[in-house]
Design a protein around this motif. Structure first.
Motif, mmCIF file in Angstrom:
data_model
loop_
_atom_site.group_PDB
_atom_site.id
_atom_site.type_symbol
_atom_site.label_atom_id
_atom_site.label_comp_id
_atom_site.label_asym_id
_atom_site.label_seq_id
_atom_site.Cartn_x
_atom_site.Cartn_y
_atom_site.Cartn_z
ATOM 1 N N ILE A 209 21.912 76.179 39.784
ATOM 2 C CA ILE A 209 23.182 76.160 39.043
ATOM 3 C C ILE A 209 23.306 77.414 38.190
ATOM 4 O O ILE A 209 24.366 78.057 38.146
ATOM 5 N N GLY A 210 22.216 77.798 37.515
ATOM 6 C CA GLY A 210 22.239 79.015 36.695
ATOM 7 C C GLY A 210 22.526 80.252 37.521
ATOM 8 O O GLY A 210 23.325 81.109 37.131
ATOM 9 N N ALA B 233 12.197 69.288 33.517
ATOM 10 C CA ALA B 233 11.184 68.607 34.327
ATOM 11 C C ALA B 233 11.052 69.288 35.684
ATOM 12 O O ALA B 233 12.031 69.812 36.233
ATOM 13 N N ALA B 234 9.860 69.274 36.232
ATOM 14 C CA ALA B 234 9.569 70.003 37.468
ATOM 15 C C ALA B 234 10.457 69.553 38.625
ATOM 16 O O ALA B 234 10.877 70.379 39.439
ATOM 17 N N ASN B 235 10.757 68.268 38.715
ATOM 18 C CA ASN B 235 11.557 67.792 39.849
ATOM 19 C C ASN B 235 13.033 68.188 39.735
ATOM 20 O O ASN B 235 13.766 68.053 40.698
ATOM 21 N N TYR B 236 13.484 68.668 38.585
ATOM 22 C CA TYR B 236 14.870 69.129 38.413
ATOM 23 C C TYR B 236 14.974 70.645 38.301
ATOM 24 O O TYR B 236 16.067 71.198 38.299
ATOM 25 N N ARG B 237 13.865 71.313 38.188
ATOM 26 C CA ARG B 237 13.865 72.745 37.893
ATOM 27 C C ARG B 237 14.619 73.559 38.946
ATOM 28 O O ARG B 237 15.400 74.449 38.603
ATOM 29 N N LEU C 288 14.436 77.493 30.091
ATOM 30 C CA LEU C 288 14.701 76.444 31.075
ATOM 31 C C LEU C 288 13.411 75.997 31.754
ATOM 32 O O LEU C 288 13.165 74.806 31.936
ATOM 33 N N GLN C 289 12.580 76.936 32.114
ATOM 34 C CA GLN C 289 11.336 76.592 32.796
ATOM 35 C C GLN C 289 10.423 75.759 31.900
ATOM 36 O O GLN C 289 9.748 74.852 32.359
#
Length: 106
Positions: free
Chosen positions: A24-25, A14-18, A9-10
């Motif tokens: 959520i995870g 994208a950084a702005n959604y991370r 995932l990382q």
């Protein structure tokens, strides 16, 4: 599997959604712990053996991991091939730039 998933995932979000994706995870992780407690508690009260409960948990975990792996594998292969090609092109470009810099200095 959780560490592998968070690393993927990382690398791919994208950084702005991370932060949202990790929240959520983590929420699903906490939710699954609660659901597991709700299921296992009554099973223990009904005198199921711990070995049987652990066997069910192992089977469930193995099946869900296999399904996740089979669903994710095609995307990972296509992404991995593209990033290898991109990395090789970047290395070639850096080598060419270094040669040009050295020739300019002479």
């Amino acid at each position: 599997i959780y560490i592998f998933l968070t690393t993927i995932l990382q690398m791919n979000v994208a950084a702005n959604y991370r932060g949202r994706v990790f929240a959520i995870g983590f929420g699903f992780r906490v939710l699954s712990t609660g659901i597991g407690s709700i299921i296992v508690g009554p099973m223990l009260d009904a005198h199921y053996s711990i070995n049987f409960i652990l066997l069910l948990a192992t089977i469930y975990s193995s099946i869900s991991s296999l399904i996740w792996f089979l669903l994710y594998l095609p995307w990972f292969k296509s992404r991995n091939n593209n990033s290898i090609t991109t990395n090789i092109n970047n290395i070639d470009n850096n080598d060419n730039n270094n040669v040009n810099v050295n020739n300019d200095n002479n």
